[in-house]
Design a protein around this motif. Structure first.
Motif, PDB file in Angstrom:
ATOM      1  N   PHE A  85      28.250  19.440   1.746  1.00  0.00           N
ATOM      2  CA  PHE A  85      27.598  20.085   2.880  1.00  0.00           C
ATOM      3  C   PHE A  85      26.617  21.079   2.265  1.00  0.00           C
ATOM      4  O   PHE A  85      27.042  21.970   1.513  1.00  0.00           O
ATOM      5  N   ILE A  86      25.349  20.930   2.559  1.00  0.00           N
ATOM      6  CA  ILE A  86      24.329  21.820   2.007  1.00  0.00           C
ATOM      7  C   ILE A  86      23.599  22.480   3.177  1.00  0.00           C
ATOM      8  O   ILE A  86      22.940  21.801   3.960  1.00  0.00           O
ATOM      9  N   THR A  87      23.760  23.793   3.289  1.00  0.00           N
ATOM     10  CA  THR A  87      23.068  24.555   4.324  1.00  0.00           C
ATOM     11  C   THR A  87      21.881  25.229   3.670  1.00  0.00           C
ATOM     12  O   THR A  87      22.003  25.839   2.606  1.00  0.00           O
ATOM     13  N   PHE A  88      20.711  25.116   4.326  1.00  0.00           N
ATOM     14  CA  PHE A  88      19.503  25.681   3.734  1.00  0.00           C
ATOM     15  C   PHE A  88      18.623  26.302   4.811  1.00  0.00           C
ATOM     16  O   PHE A  88      18.767  26.024   6.004  1.00  0.00           O
ATOM     17  N   ASP A  89      17.726  27.147   4.349  1.00  0.00           N
ATOM     18  CA  ASP A  89      16.767  27.862   5.196  1.00  0.00           C
ATOM     19  C   ASP A  89      15.615  26.912   5.521  1.00  0.00           C
ATOM     20  O   ASP A  89      14.816  26.592   4.638  1.00  0.00           O
ATOM     21  N   THR A  90      15.525  26.485   6.775  1.00  0.00           N
ATOM     22  CA  THR A  90      14.470  25.541   7.160  1.00  0.00           C
ATOM     23  C   THR A  90      13.092  26.195   7.204  1.00  0.00           C
ATOM     24  O   THR A  90      12.084  25.498   7.231  1.00  0.00           O
ATOM     25  N   MET A  91      13.042  27.532   7.191  1.00  0.00           N
ATOM     26  CA  MET A  91      11.765  28.238   7.232  1.00  0.00           C
ATOM     27  C   MET A  91      11.252  28.601   5.833  1.00  0.00           C
ATOM     28  O   MET A  91      10.182  29.181   5.698  1.00  0.00           O
ATOM     29  N   HIS A  92      12.002  28.256   4.791  1.00  0.00           N
ATOM     30  CA  HIS A  92      11.541  28.508   3.427  1.00  0.00           C
ATOM     31  C   HIS A  92      10.193  27.804   3.252  1.00  0.00           C
ATOM     32  O   HIS A  92      10.034  26.647   3.659  1.00  0.00           O
ATOM     33  N   PRO A  93       9.204  28.467   2.642  1.00  0.00           N
ATOM     34  CA  PRO A  93       7.852  27.881   2.575  1.00  0.00           C
ATOM     35  C   PRO A  93       7.763  26.562   1.820  1.00  0.00           C
ATOM     36  O   PRO A  93       6.844  25.775   2.072  1.00  0.00           O
ATOM     37  N   ASP A  94       8.708  26.273   0.920  1.00  0.00           N
ATOM     38  CA  ASP A  94       8.633  25.032   0.146  1.00  0.00           C
ATOM     39  C   ASP A  94       9.527  23.914   0.672  1.00  0.00           C
ATOM     40  O   ASP A  94       9.538  22.821   0.114  1.00  0.00           O
ATOM     41  N   VAL A  95      10.289  24.174   1.745  1.00  0.00           N
ATOM     42  CA  VAL A  95      11.104  23.125   2.357  1.00  0.00           C
ATOM     43  C   VAL A  95      10.179  22.106   3.006  1.00  0.00           C
ATOM     44  O   VAL A  95       9.197  22.463   3.658  1.00  0.00           O
ATOM     45  N   GLU A  96      10.489  20.830   2.825  1.00  0.00           N
ATOM     46  CA  GLU A  96       9.721  19.757   3.458  1.00  0.00           C
ATOM     47  C   GLU A  96      10.681  18.904   4.274  1.00  0.00           C
ATOM     48  O   GLU A  96      11.514  18.186   3.711  1.00  0.00           O
ATOM     49  N   ILE A  97      10.596  19.045   5.612  1.00  0.00           N
ATOM     50  CA  ILE A  97      11.393  18.242   6.533  1.00  0.00           C
ATOM     51  C   ILE A  97      10.503  17.836   7.704  1.00  0.00           C
ATOM     52  O   ILE A  97       9.458  18.450   7.937  1.00  0.00           O
ATOM     53  N   ALA A  98      10.926  16.813   8.421  1.00  0.00           N
ATOM     54  CA  ALA A  98      10.164  16.342   9.573  1.00  0.00           C
ATOM     55  C   ALA A  98      10.046  17.459  10.613  1.00  0.00           C
ATOM     56  O   ALA A  98      10.951  18.286  10.761  1.00  0.00           O
ATOM     57  N   ASP A  99       8.919  17.464  11.333  1.00  0.00           N
ATOM     58  CA  ASP A  99       8.689  18.492  12.354  1.00  0.00           C
ATOM     59  C   ASP A  99       9.814  18.537  13.382  1.00  0.00           C
ATOM     60  O   ASP A  99      10.236  19.610  13.795  1.00  0.00           O
ATOM     61  N   TRP A 100      10.330  17.355  13.777  1.00  0.00           N
ATOM     62  CA  TRP A 100      11.366  17.361  14.807  1.00  0.00           C
ATOM     63  C   TRP A 100      12.650  18.007  14.292  1.00  0.00           C
ATOM     64  O   TRP A 100      13.398  18.607  15.069  1.00  0.00           O
ATOM     65  N   LEU A 101      12.903  17.923  12.978  1.00  0.00           N
ATOM     66  CA  LEU A 101      14.082  18.573  12.412  1.00  0.00           C
ATOM     67  C   LEU A 101      13.900  20.092  12.364  1.00  0.00           C
ATOM     68  O   LEU A 101      14.817  20.839  12.693  1.00  0.00           O
ATOM     69  N   SER A 102      12.714  20.551  11.962  1.00  0.00           N
ATOM     70  CA  SER A 102      12.494  22.003  11.933  1.00  0.00           C
ATOM     71  C   SER A 102      12.472  22.573  13.348  1.00  0.00           C
ATOM     72  O   SER A 102      12.904  23.711  13.558  1.00  0.00           O
ATOM     73  N   ASP A 103      12.017  21.787  14.345  1.00  0.00           N
ATOM     74  CA  ASP A 103      12.081  22.235  15.741  1.00  0.00           C
ATOM     75  C   ASP A 103      13.528  22.319  16.220  1.00  0.00           C
ATOM     76  O   ASP A 103      13.899  23.248  16.937  1.00  0.00           O
ATOM     77  N   ARG A 104      14.332  21.342  15.831  1.00  0.00           N
ATOM     78  CA  ARG A 104      15.729  21.304  16.275  1.00  0.00           C
ATOM     79  C   ARG A 104      16.593  22.335  15.548  1.00  0.00           C
ATOM     80  O   ARG A 104      17.573  22.824  16.094  1.00  0.00           O
ATOM     81  N   TYR A 105      16.231  22.647  14.306  1.00  0.00           N
ATOM     82  CA  TYR A 105      17.003  23.589  13.481  1.00  0.00           C
ATOM     83  C   TYR A 105      16.086  24.702  12.977  1.00  0.00           C
ATOM     84  O   TYR A 105      15.779  24.775  11.790  1.00  0.00           O
ATOM     85  N   PRO A 106      15.658  25.591  13.870  1.00  0.00           N
ATOM     86  CA  PRO A 106      14.776  26.685  13.433  1.00  0.00           C
ATOM     87  C   PRO A 106      15.588  27.756  12.706  1.00  0.00           C
ATOM     88  O   PRO A 106      16.424  28.418  13.301  1.00  0.00           O
ATOM     89  N   GLY A 107      15.400  27.872  11.420  1.00  0.00           N
ATOM     90  CA  GLY A 107      16.090  28.899  10.656  1.00  0.00           C
ATOM     91  C   GLY A 107      17.048  28.333   9.641  1.00  0.00           C
ATOM     92  O   GLY A 107      16.972  28.660   8.469  1.00  0.00           O
ATOM     93  N   GLU A 108      17.970  27.471  10.066  1.00  0.00           N
ATOM     94  CA  GLU A 108      19.012  26.993   9.161  1.00  0.00           C
ATOM     95  C   GLU A 108      19.481  25.609   9.591  1.00  0.00           C
ATOM     96  O   GLU A 108      19.539  25.302  10.767  1.00  0.00           O
ATOM     97  N   MET A 109      19.830  24.796   8.596  1.00  0.00           N
ATOM     98  CA  MET A 109      20.290  23.436   8.859  1.00  0.00           C
ATOM     99  C   MET A 109      21.319  23.067   7.807  1.00  0.00           C
ATOM    100  O   MET A 109      21.208  23.464   6.648  1.00  0.00           O
ATOM    101  N   THR A 110      22.339  22.315   8.207  1.00  0.00           N
ATOM    102  CA  THR A 110      23.325  21.796   7.266  1.00  0.00           C
ATOM    103  C   THR A 110      23.200  20.285   7.214  1.00  0.00           C
ATOM    104  O   THR A 110      23.203  19.628   8.251  1.00  0.00           O
ATOM    105  N   VAL A 111      23.056  19.753   6.001  1.00  0.00           N
ATOM    106  CA  VAL A 111      23.013  18.307   5.808  1.00  0.00           C
ATOM    107  C   VAL A 111      24.252  17.887   5.037  1.00  0.00           C
ATOM    108  O   VAL A 111      24.867  18.693   4.331  1.00  0.00           O
TER     109      VAL A 111
END
Length: 157
Positions: free
Chosen positions: A39-65
């Motif tokens: 389980f990896i929880t990360f800051d979705t707003m970190h400037p170098d994170v690259e995720i799909a727009d719909w994922l950053s919209d759904r998880y603003p701030g933090e996401m666990t994969v």
């Protein structure tokens, strides 16, 4: 001139990120052994994170994969890793820098790391990581267990 001091907090963060890099590099080369999964929880707003727009919209701030049953294209670099994960039958590529990671947990062996930040100094120390709202496709919900957490607050001034 201020006296020089050893910054144990940042040294521990560097060591913990190096441990994650080594674990993921081994998985990249050899696959996940036995029942191990992450389980990896990360800051979705970190400037170098690259995720799909719909994922950053759904998880603003933090996401666990979850890296367990299905993942593809794991590529570990010096500063982060890329992997494709399945979100409801939709494969999505992700890039997660190591310094965006907030928690890294392998519940199969009750191991976990939490990266404390200066802003969290007022919060009590955590003695377990609780994982909620994971979405890794068709995988069954994993059993929740307590994890050993390394808290760096005791090393801060």
């Amino acid at each position: 001139m201020a006296p020089r001091s050893i910054d144990y907090g940042n040294l521990m963060h560097d060591a913990m990120r190096s441990l994650i890099r080594r674990v993921l590099s081994d998985v990249e080369a050899n696959g996940l052994p036995g029942e191990h999964h992450f389980f990896i929880t990360f800051d979705t707003m970190h400037p170098d994170v690259e995720i799909a727009d719909w994922l950053s919209d759904r998880y603003p701030g933090e996401m666990t994969v979850v890296m367990q049953h299905w993942y593809d294209g794991l590529d570990v670099a010096e500063d982060g890793f890329s992997v494709t994960l399945n979100f409801g039958d939709s494969p999505e590529p992700l890039y997660i820098p190591f310094d965006a990671i907030r928690t890294f947990v392998d519940p199969s062996v009750e191991f976990g790391l939490r990266f404390e930040t200066q802003e969290e100094d007022d919060e009590p120390d955590a003695d377990m990581v609780e994982i909620d709202d994971t979405d890794d496709g068709d995988a069954p919900a994993p059993e929740k267990r307590d994890a050993e957490i390394v808290s760096l607050d005791k090393f801060r001034k």
